[in-house]
Scaffold this motif. Sequence first.
Motif, PDB file in Angstrom:
ATOM      1  N   VAL A 134      29.135  31.536   3.008  1.00  0.00           N
ATOM      2  CA  VAL A 134      28.754  30.316   2.635  1.00  0.00           C
ATOM      3  C   VAL A 134      27.727  29.945   3.712  1.00  0.00           C
ATOM      4  N   LEU A 135      26.854  29.181   3.642  1.00  0.00           N
ATOM      5  CA  LEU A 135      26.055  28.746   4.561  1.00  0.00           C
ATOM      6  C   LEU A 135      25.601  27.119   4.431  1.00  0.00           C
ATOM      7  N   HIS A 136      25.747  26.316   5.270  1.00  0.00           N
ATOM      8  CA  HIS A 136      25.303  24.942   5.247  1.00  0.00           C
ATOM      9  C   HIS A 136      23.828  24.729   5.558  1.00  0.00           C
ATOM     10  N   ILE A 137      23.065  24.846   4.807  1.00  0.00           N
ATOM     11  CA  ILE A 137      21.394  24.880   4.891  1.00  0.00           C
ATOM     12  C   ILE A 137      20.826  24.012   5.607  1.00  0.00           C
ATOM     13  N   PRO A 138      21.390  22.665   5.716  1.00  0.00           N
ATOM     14  CA  PRO A 138      20.612  21.689   6.548  1.00  0.00           C
ATOM     15  C   PRO A 138      20.864  21.763   7.965  1.00  0.00           C
ATOM     16  N   ASP A 139      22.248  22.435   8.366  1.00  0.00           N
ATOM     17  CA  ASP A 139      22.514  22.571   9.690  1.00  0.00           C
ATOM     18  C   ASP A 139      22.097  24.135  10.288  1.00  0.00           C
ATOM     19  N   ALA A 140      21.691  25.055   9.369  1.00  0.00           N
ATOM     20  CA  ALA A 140      21.470  26.194   9.957  1.00  0.00           C
ATOM     21  C   ALA A 140      20.541  26.485  10.848  1.00  0.00           C
ATOM     22  N   GLU A 141      20.835  27.240  12.013  1.00  0.00           N
ATOM     23  CA  GLU A 141      19.888  27.346  13.116  1.00  0.00           C
ATOM     24  C   GLU A 141      18.723  28.491  12.853  1.00  0.00           C
ATOM     25  N   LEU A 142      17.705  28.068  12.914  1.00  0.00           N
ATOM     26  CA  LEU A 142      16.344  28.967  12.342  1.00  0.00           C
ATOM     27  C   LEU A 142      15.833  29.486  13.784  1.00  0.00           C
ATOM     28  N   GLU A 143      14.889  30.612  13.711  1.00  0.00           N
ATOM     29  CA  GLU A 143      14.329  31.410  14.610  1.00  0.00           C
ATOM     30  C   GLU A 143      12.828  31.099  14.599  1.00  0.00           C
ATOM     31  N   PRO A 144      12.036  31.300  15.407  1.00  0.00           N
ATOM     32  CA  PRO A 144      10.480  30.930  15.310  1.00  0.00           C
ATOM     33  C   PRO A 144      10.200  32.290  14.393  1.00  0.00           C
ATOM     34  N   GLU A 145       9.008  31.971  13.377  1.00  0.00           N
ATOM     35  CA  GLU A 145       8.397  32.994  12.835  1.00  0.00           C
ATOM     36  C   GLU A 145       6.755  32.446  12.994  1.00  0.00           C
ATOM     37  N   PRO A 146       5.976  32.775  14.059  1.00  0.00           N
ATOM     38  CA  PRO A 146       5.021  32.623  14.117  1.00  0.00           C
ATOM     39  C   PRO A 146       3.810  32.878  12.999  1.00  0.00           C
ATOM     40  N   LEU A 147       3.087  31.813  12.593  1.00  0.00           N
ATOM     41  CA  LEU A 147       1.994  32.218  11.690  1.00  0.00           C
ATOM     42  C   LEU A 147       0.785  32.842  12.499  1.00  0.00           C
ATOM     43  N   ALA A 148       0.250  33.553  11.574  1.00  0.00           N
ATOM     44  CA  ALA A 148      -1.106  34.037  11.835  1.00  0.00           C
ATOM     45  C   ALA A 148      -2.226  32.881  12.142  1.00  0.00           C
TER      46      ALA A 148
END
Length: 114
Positions: free
Chosen positions: A6-20
Amino acid sequence: MTHSFVLHIPDAELEPEPLAPEQIVSGTPEVTGKVVWESEDGRQVRGVWQITPGVVTDTEADELFVVISGSATIEVEGGPTLTVGPGDLAVLREGDRTTWTVHETLRKAYAINL
């Protein structure tokens, strides 16, 4: 991951995914994300994705997503204009060419089939 989770989506730590750079139409949108599950063959991906306000273009995969927070208008070339916000479920078809106008930082949980 090989087990149920299970993952609590609002608190999930995210990593940068740069846009082109060519995807950015206006503003300075920033994308972050996290893949939480991927099939062994890499053809199914589940995760969390977030984008800050701005306007960007994309060519979509076969995707189902649920908006957790924020809002956007998604114009599908030759198709409908989708307005999404918290609690909305949306489906994008593989090959859809889209323009996303993000009004408030949008976070979504997604399932993509490649």
